[in-house]
Write a protein that holds these residues in place. Structure first.
Motif, PDB file in Angstrom:
ATOM      1  N   LEU A 268       0.823  -1.207   0.000  1.00  0.00           N
ATOM      2  CA  LEU A 268       0.000   0.000   0.000  1.00  0.00           C
ATOM      3  C   LEU A 268       0.857   1.258   0.000  1.00  0.00           C
ATOM      4  O   LEU A 268       0.343   2.356  -0.180  1.00  0.00           O
ATOM      5  N   GLU A 269       2.166   1.096   0.187  1.00  0.00           N
ATOM      6  CA  GLU A 269       3.054   2.255   0.221  1.00  0.00           C
ATOM      7  C   GLU A 269       3.535   2.647  -1.172  1.00  0.00           C
ATOM      8  O   GLU A 269       3.571   3.832  -1.512  1.00  0.00           O
ATOM      9  N   ASP A 270       3.914   1.668  -1.979  1.00  0.00           N
ATOM     10  CA  ASP A 270       4.449   2.009  -3.302  1.00  0.00           C
ATOM     11  C   ASP A 270       3.806   1.230  -4.450  1.00  0.00           C
ATOM     12  O   ASP A 270       4.194   1.377  -5.601  1.00  0.00           O
ATOM     13  N   GLY A 271       2.820   0.351  -4.146  1.00  0.00           N
ATOM     14  CA  GLY A 271       2.120  -0.390  -5.193  1.00  0.00           C
ATOM     15  C   GLY A 271       2.889  -1.563  -5.752  1.00  0.00           C
ATOM     16  O   GLY A 271       2.448  -2.197  -6.727  1.00  0.00           O
ATOM     17  N   PRO A 334     -11.420   6.624  -1.229  1.00  0.00           N
ATOM     18  CA  PRO A 334     -11.332   5.648  -0.133  1.00  0.00           C
ATOM     19  C   PRO A 334      -9.935   5.630   0.462  1.00  0.00           C
ATOM     20  O   PRO A 334      -8.927   5.630  -0.261  1.00  0.00           O
ATOM     21  N   VAL A 335      -9.868   5.635   1.781  1.00  0.00           N
ATOM     22  CA  VAL A 335      -8.587   5.542   2.479  1.00  0.00           C
ATOM     23  C   VAL A 335      -8.706   4.515   3.595  1.00  0.00           C
ATOM     24  O   VAL A 335      -9.806   4.197   4.056  1.00  0.00           O
ATOM     25  N   LEU A 336      -7.553   4.020   4.009  1.00  0.00           N
ATOM     26  CA  LEU A 336      -7.491   3.047   5.101  1.00  0.00           C
ATOM     27  C   LEU A 336      -6.532   3.590   6.152  1.00  0.00           C
ATOM     28  O   LEU A 336      -5.353   3.831   5.865  1.00  0.00           O
ATOM     29  N   GLY A 341      -0.056   4.559   9.583  1.00  0.00           N
ATOM     30  CA  GLY A 341      -0.341   5.653   8.680  1.00  0.00           C
ATOM     31  C   GLY A 341      -1.635   5.464   7.916  1.00  0.00           C
ATOM     32  O   GLY A 341      -2.340   4.443   8.045  1.00  0.00           O
ATOM     33  N   ILE A 342      -1.955   6.472   7.114  1.00  0.00           N
ATOM     34  CA  ILE A 342      -3.156   6.447   6.278  1.00  0.00           C
ATOM     35  C   ILE A 342      -2.731   6.149   4.845  1.00  0.00           C
ATOM     36  O   ILE A 342      -1.741   6.704   4.346  1.00  0.00           O
ATOM     37  N   PHE A 343      -3.495   5.292   4.184  1.00  0.00           N
ATOM     38  CA  PHE A 343      -3.149   4.891   2.819  1.00  0.00           C
ATOM     39  C   PHE A 343      -4.356   5.107   1.908  1.00  0.00           C
ATOM     40  O   PHE A 343      -5.480   4.713   2.241  1.00  0.00           O
ATOM     41  N   ALA A 344      -4.100   5.759   0.767  1.00  0.00           N
ATOM     42  CA  ALA A 344      -5.139   5.916  -0.247  1.00  0.00           C
ATOM     43  C   ALA A 344      -5.197   4.650  -1.089  1.00  0.00           C
ATOM     44  O   ALA A 344      -4.170   4.050  -1.406  1.00  0.00           O
ATOM     45  N   LEU A 345      -6.402   4.261  -1.427  1.00  0.00           N
ATOM     46  CA  LEU A 345      -6.590   3.016  -2.167  1.00  0.00           C
ATOM     47  C   LEU A 345      -6.985   3.330  -3.602  1.00  0.00           C
ATOM     48  O   LEU A 345      -7.872   4.157  -3.850  1.00  0.00           O
ATOM     49  N   SER A 346      -6.352   2.668  -4.539  1.00  0.00           N
ATOM     50  CA  SER A 346      -6.714   2.814  -5.945  1.00  0.00           C
ATOM     51  C   SER A 346      -7.393   1.541  -6.420  1.00  0.00           C
ATOM     52  O   SER A 346      -7.145   0.456  -5.882  1.00  0.00           O
ATOM     53  N   HIS A 347      -8.257   1.677  -7.442  1.00  0.00           N
ATOM     54  CA  HIS A 347      -9.003   0.536  -7.983  1.00  0.00           C
ATOM     55  C   HIS A 347      -9.724  -0.197  -6.866  1.00  0.00           C
ATOM     56  O   HIS A 347      -9.666  -1.418  -6.745  1.00  0.00           O
ATOM     57  N   PHE A 348     -10.390   0.526  -6.016  1.00  0.00           N
ATOM     58  CA  PHE A 348     -11.016  -0.058  -4.830  1.00  0.00           C
ATOM     59  C   PHE A 348     -12.530   0.016  -4.934  1.00  0.00           C
ATOM     60  O   PHE A 348     -13.067   1.084  -5.264  1.00  0.00           O
ATOM     61  N   GLU A 349     -13.179  -1.055  -4.675  1.00  0.00           N
ATOM     62  CA  GLU A 349     -14.640  -1.080  -4.653  1.00  0.00           C
ATOM     63  C   GLU A 349     -15.095  -0.732  -3.247  1.00  0.00           C
ATOM     64  O   GLU A 349     -14.799  -1.444  -2.294  1.00  0.00           O
ATOM     65  N   ILE A 350     -15.782   0.391  -3.110  1.00  0.00           N
ATOM     66  CA  ILE A 350     -16.170   0.860  -1.789  1.00  0.00           C
ATOM     67  C   ILE A 350     -17.104  -0.132  -1.142  1.00  0.00           C
ATOM     68  O   ILE A 350     -18.116  -0.535  -1.717  1.00  0.00           O
TER      69      ILE A 350
END
Length: 354
Positions: A268-271, A334-336, A341-350
């Motif tokens: 989740l830090e660098d994909g 969407p974030v986790l 820390g806080i991580f932004a999510l890509s290609h994520f189904e809410i």
């Protein structure tokens, strides 16, 4: 053409068969034979047919009955080009009359014969159904999970895999392929299995789909015909981490994508892609689940970072911009939030609200 006199009946004929004319020969020739009465044993529960000292899965009552008649129908060894037609007729649910008609070629002559037998159906319980109803088992499959309790979804899936495997193996001839009992435990589920070999196959299927491993532990339960009898306990350990779990491993925060013999995930830090094994992940820390993600406001976008509102404190914080990020400032993303820390999510189904 010269005619020949039959020494038995005195009639003129073209040729002799075993020193007599055709009519005299076929007067004593038995093309087919059937017993007057035929007894058939059918399991009243599963419909299996008892044949040659063992139970067989055949089909409907009519299928069983016709197969039984075919097995006892005698056809002379000299017959060629044989055609058999069987016609069943129900007298009562337990008595059938079956008429057999046979056409064949014997000594270059076309022959037709008919016979009839009474088939009496005896309803009883087969060995498998008797054992199943009596709670018979050769093995126990204990389904557990490493470092946690199996989820309800996992327990249901394991039970489904076991039932489908038992049905498949029964069709292939393993009549002990049944589940005599299933007991829910706090730490998992125990399946009591009629067949030891089928149990081993079930364990392979479960761990192949859900991951994890299994071990075998035999227990001596007695003796039969001078040989030791054992029951086997199969202990399945499902993986500690499931798809959707977010873990901390070697100072990296990883989202688990799939878990089996290999564990696949993404940082989740660098994909970056992550591949490991359940054994290597022992000691990893579960910090969240992807289902815990929430929506928050994207404040602004910088070259390698984005500014978002902390979903708990509503303070503006800078976090690393994920790969393939295409949201616009002012929108919700969407974030986790994790202890790391806080991580932004890509290609994520809410996820839907619980």
């Amino acid at each position: 053409m010269n005619s020949i006199t039959c020494p038995r009946c005195g009639r003129e004929c073209d040729k002799l068969l075993d020193s007599v004319c055709r009519d005299c020969f076929f007067e004593t020739f038995k093309l087919i034979e059937l017993p007057l009465v035929l007894h058939v044993r059918i399991c009243s529960n599963c419909g299996a047919h008892f044949h040659r000292s063992r139970w067989e899965d055949v089909g409907s009552v009519e299928d069983v009955m016709l197969k039984a008649v075919e097995n006892v129908l005698f056809i002379h060894s000299e017959a060629g080009d044989v055609e058999v037609y069987l016609e069943p007729r129900e007298i009562t649910p337990y008595i059938y009359m079956v008429r057999a008609e046979v056409d064949a070629v014997v000594r270059e002559e076309t022959v037709h014969a008919e016979a009839e037998t009474e088939v009496r159906i005896q309803r009883t319980a087969c060995d498998m159904c008797s054992r199943e109803s009596g709670g018979y088992f050769e093995a126990i499959i204990q389904i557990r999970a490493a470092g946690r309790f199996p989820t309800e979804e996992e327990k249901r899936r394991c039970s489904t895999i076991a039932r489908e495997a038992m049905e498949s193996m029964r069709k292939k001839g393993d009549r002990l392929a049944f589940i005599s009992d299933a007991q829910e435990q706090k730490e998992g589920i125990d399946l009591y299995m009629g067949s030891m070999n089928a149990s081993r196959q079930v364990c392979r299927l479960i761990t192949s789909e859900l991951g994890g491993s299994f071990s075998e532990s035999p227990t001596l339960v007695g003796m039969k015909d001078g040989k030791n009898l054992y029951r086997i306990t199969f202990a399945i350990r499902l993986p500690e981490f499931r798809p959707g779990d977010v873990i901390r491993f070697r100072e990296k925060v990883i989202q688990i994508k799939s878990s089996g013999k290999k564990v696949n995930g993404i940082s989740l830090e660098d994909g970056s892609r992550f591949i490991s094994t359940p054994e290597e992940l022992k000691g990893a820390e579960k910090v969240a689940n992807i289902g815990d993600a929430v929506l928050t406001v994207l404040v602004s976008i910088e070259e390698n970072a984005i500014l978002v509102l902390d979903p708990e404190t509503y303070e503006t914080v800078a976090i690393k911009k994920p790969m393939s990020f295409n949201a616009e400032a002012g929108s919700e993303i969407p974030v986790l939030k994790t202890p790391y820390g806080i991580f932004a999510l890509s290609h994520f189904e809410i996820p839907r609200a619980k």
